[in-house]
Scaffold this active site. Sequence first.
Site, PDB file in Angstrom:
ATOM      1  N   GLY A  93     -11.000 124.394  78.585  1.00 46.44           N
ATOM      2  CA  GLY A  93     -12.211 123.605  78.810  1.00 46.44           C
ATOM      3  C   GLY A  93     -12.158 122.199  78.263  1.00 46.44           C
ATOM      4  O   GLY A  93     -13.173 121.491  78.267  1.00 46.44           O
ATOM      5  N   HIS A 100     -11.273 116.391  69.352  1.00 45.88           N
ATOM      6  CA  HIS A 100     -12.655 116.341  68.857  1.00 45.88           C
ATOM      7  C   HIS A 100     -13.115 117.761  68.578  1.00 45.88           C
ATOM      8  O   HIS A 100     -12.612 118.719  69.177  1.00 45.88           O
ATOM      9  CB  HIS A 100     -13.581 115.669  69.880  1.00 45.88           C
ATOM     10  CG  HIS A 100     -13.492 116.274  71.239  1.00 45.88           C
ATOM     11  ND1 HIS A 100     -12.463 115.962  72.107  1.00 45.88           N
ATOM     12  CD2 HIS A 100     -14.262 117.190  71.872  1.00 45.88           C
ATOM     13  CE1 HIS A 100     -12.612 116.645  73.227  1.00 45.88           C
ATOM     14  NE2 HIS A 100     -13.696 117.419  73.112  1.00 45.88           N
ATOM     15  N   HIS A 102     -16.461 120.182  68.381  1.00 45.24           N
ATOM     16  CA  HIS A 102     -17.867 120.367  68.736  1.00 45.24           C
ATOM     17  C   HIS A 102     -18.565 121.053  67.563  1.00 45.24           C
ATOM     18  O   HIS A 102     -18.085 122.078  67.059  1.00 45.24           O
ATOM     19  CB  HIS A 102     -17.994 121.280  69.958  1.00 45.24           C
ATOM     20  CG  HIS A 102     -17.366 120.747  71.205  1.00 45.24           C
ATOM     21  ND1 HIS A 102     -18.090 120.154  72.207  1.00 45.24           N
ATOM     22  CD2 HIS A 102     -16.072 120.736  71.621  1.00 45.24           C
ATOM     23  CE1 HIS A 102     -17.276 119.794  73.189  1.00 45.24           C
ATOM     24  NE2 HIS A 102     -16.046 120.140  72.861  1.00 45.24           N
TER      25      HIS A 102
HETATM   26  P1  AMP Z   1     -14.262 118.912  75.836  1.00 45.60           P
HETATM   27  O1  AMP Z   1     -14.690 119.435  77.186  1.00 45.60           O
HETATM   28  O2  AMP Z   1     -14.019 119.968  74.811  1.00 45.60           O
HETATM   29  O3  AMP Z   1     -13.104 117.969  75.987  1.00 45.60           O
HETATM   30  O4  AMP Z   1     -15.496 118.088  75.297  1.00 45.60           O
HETATM   31  C1  AMP Z   1     -15.753 116.771  75.697  1.00 45.60           C
HETATM   32  C2  AMP Z   1     -17.196 116.531  75.383  1.00 45.60           C
HETATM   33  O5  AMP Z   1     -17.414 115.126  75.391  1.00 45.60           O
HETATM   34  C3  AMP Z   1     -18.169 117.147  76.403  1.00 45.60           C
HETATM   35  O6  AMP Z   1     -19.045 118.034  75.730  1.00 45.60           O
HETATM   36  C4  AMP Z   1     -18.883 115.932  76.973  1.00 45.60           C
HETATM   37  O7  AMP Z   1     -20.242 116.180  77.234  1.00 45.60           O
HETATM   38  C5  AMP Z   1     -18.698 114.905  75.884  1.00 45.60           C
HETATM   39  N1  AMP Z   1     -18.730 113.515  76.302  1.00 45.60           N
HETATM   40  C6  AMP Z   1     -18.043 112.942  77.315  1.00 45.60           C
HETATM   41  N2  AMP Z   1     -18.305 111.643  77.400  1.00 45.60           N
HETATM   42  C7  AMP Z   1     -19.177 111.357  76.392  1.00 45.60           C
HETATM   43  C8  AMP Z   1     -19.836 110.177  75.954  1.00 45.60           C
HETATM   44  N3  AMP Z   1     -19.648 108.983  76.563  1.00 45.60           N
HETATM   45  N4  AMP Z   1     -20.680 110.258  74.907  1.00 45.60           N
HETATM   46  C9  AMP Z   1     -20.883 111.452  74.299  1.00 45.60           C
HETATM   47  N5  AMP Z   1     -20.285 112.605  74.668  1.00 45.60           N
HETATM   48  C10 AMP Z   1     -19.446 112.562  75.707  1.00 45.60           C
END
Ligand code: AMP
Length: 114
Positions: A93, A100, A102
């Site tokens: 996912g 990063h 969560h």
């Molecule tokens: P993942 O899918 O684990 O790579 O998580 C990426 C996360 O980044 C997702 O939950 C997105 O909603 C979040 N995301 C993407 N672009 C941004 C943004 N510009 N500002 C804040 N969150 C973001």
Amino acid sequence: MSDCIFCKIDQGEIPAEKVFEDEGLFVIKDVNPQAPTHLLIIPKRHIPTLLELEEQDRSVMSRVHEVAGKLACDGGFDQSGFRVVVNCGAGAGQSVFHIHFHLLAGRAMQWPPG
Ligand code: AMP
């Protein structure tokens, strides 16, 4: 890295709601929250995934978890419970290839996650 959205947020080139920052990492509100509290703890160094971690990243990795606990205490969800998740690879996912973590809280969590 020039085409990385999280590097651009770190550089102030893309707006985001930063809630915490120190020399090695920053924390923003997720733009598409999956829980009442959904924060992203992001090391500043451009590390694509968990697989590219190096010895130099040891202290920031420890700091990620320390900051998660601090945010939980400051946000008042330390006792109700919270989850720290890292997705590694598209199959898990991961959609942004800058490591990063969560931080999710404010609702009951399911196990196993989907
Ligand atoms: P993942 O899918 O684990 O790579 O998580 C990426 C996360 O980044 C997702 O939950 C997105 O909603 C979040 N995301 C993407 N672009 C941004 C943004 N510009 N500002 C804040 N969150 C973001």
